[in-house]
Scaffold this active site. Structure first.
Site, PDB file in Angstrom:
ATOM      1  N   CYS A  93       0.815  -1.225   0.000  1.00 45.90           N
ATOM      2  CA  CYS A  93       0.000   0.000   0.000  1.00 45.90           C
ATOM      3  C   CYS A  93       0.847   1.273   0.000  1.00 45.90           C
ATOM      4  CB  CYS A  93      -1.010  -0.011   1.132  1.00 45.90           C
ATOM      5  SG  CYS A  93      -0.341   0.093   2.804  1.00 45.90           S
TER       6      CYS A  93
ATOM      7  N   HIS B 215      -2.907   0.922   6.858  1.00 43.26           N
ATOM      8  CA  HIS B 215      -3.183   0.814   5.427  1.00 43.26           C
ATOM      9  C   HIS B 215      -3.494   2.190   4.860  1.00 43.26           C
ATOM     10  CE1 HIS B 215      -4.157  -1.371   1.795  1.00 43.26           C
ATOM     11  NE2 HIS B 215      -5.331  -0.762   1.715  1.00 43.26           N
TER      12      HIS B 215
ATOM     13  N   HIS C 219      -5.908   1.263  -3.951  1.00 42.38           N
ATOM     14  CA  HIS C 219      -4.950   0.798  -2.955  1.00 42.38           C
ATOM     15  C   HIS C 219      -4.425  -0.573  -3.346  1.00 42.38           C
ATOM     16  CE1 HIS C 219      -8.026  -1.800  -0.700  1.00 42.38           C
ATOM     17  NE2 HIS C 219      -8.696  -1.234  -1.686  1.00 42.38           N
TER      18      HIS C 219
END
Length: 175
Positions: free
Chosen positions: A72, A124, A136
Site C-alpha cells: 500500500c 493501510h 490501494h
C-alpha cells in the site's frame, strides 16, 4: 528597461479594466481559480489517473514499483513521485503522521485515506480518486484495486483523510 514580463501600473490598469469588462459583459466562461489551487487540482487529477492506471497490478509486501508489484505505501510513494514529482517514504503510519488531516467531506482526487486493517492505527493507505472511491494495494490475492469508502469493511476501519498536496504538508520532498 523593463523585463518583458514586468507590467507597468498603466498596463496592469488596462489588464484589470479589461478583465472587469469581460466579467460585466456576461461572458459564460467562469473566472479561473488562483494558480495555486489549479496546480493542486491538476496534480491531484494526475495522481488519481496514474493510480487508476495501475489497477490489477500485483501486491508484493515491500513492493515499490510496477515491475515488482506494490504494497500500500509503495503504491502511494510510486504514484506521488511519478505523477507529481513528490517523494514520499516510509510506511502508511509514517505518511499519516506527516500529512495534514482533512475532513473526509473535503476529500479531493489525490488525497490519502487511512485505515486500521492490521489491528494497529494507520496500517493501510490508499489514494482517493473521486466519487467515493480509492485505489490501494489491497493484498496478495486481489492486488491493486479500487474500493468505495462506504464499503462495509473499509468504512468500519476508516481512520482518516489526509492531504499532501496542500501548502505546508511537510511530508514531501521534490524529486
Amino acid at each position: 528597461m523593463h523585463h518583458p514580463t514586468t507590467l507597468s501600473r498603466r498596463q496592469w490598469g488596462r489588464l484589470l479594466g479589461g478583465t472587469a469588462l469581460l466579467a460585466l459583459s456576461g461572458c459564460a466562461t467562469p473566472p479561473r481559480p488562483p494558480l495555486r489551487d489549479s496546480i493542486s487540482s491538476q496534480a491531484g487529477s494526475d495522481i488519481a489517473m496514474l493510480a487508476l492506471s495501475l489497477l490489477d497490478r500485483s501486491y508484493v509486501s515491500g513492493g515499490r514499483g510496477p515491475a515488482t508489484g506494490f504494497d500500500c505505501s509503495g503504491l502511494v510513494a510510486h504514484v506521488y513521485l511519478e505523477a507529481a514529482g513528490i517523494r514520499l517514504q516510509g510506511s502508511a503510519a509514517s505518511m499519516a503522521k506527516l500529512a495534514r488531516p482533512i475532513d473526509p467531506a473535503d476529500l479531493v482526487a489525490g488525497d490519502l485515506v487511512f485505515f486500521n486493517t492490521l489491528g494497529y492505527s494507520f496500517s493501510h493507505v490508499g489514494i482517493y480518486v473521486g466519487d467515493g472511491r480509492f485505489v490501494h494495494a489491497s493484498n496478495p490475492r486481489t492486488g491493486v484495486r479500487s474500493d468505495r469508502l462506504d464499503n462495509r469493511y473499509y468504512a468500519a476501519r476508516f481512520e482518516g483523510a489526509k492531504r499532501v498536496l496542500a501548502q505546508g504538508a511537510g511530508l514531501a520532498g521534490r524529486g
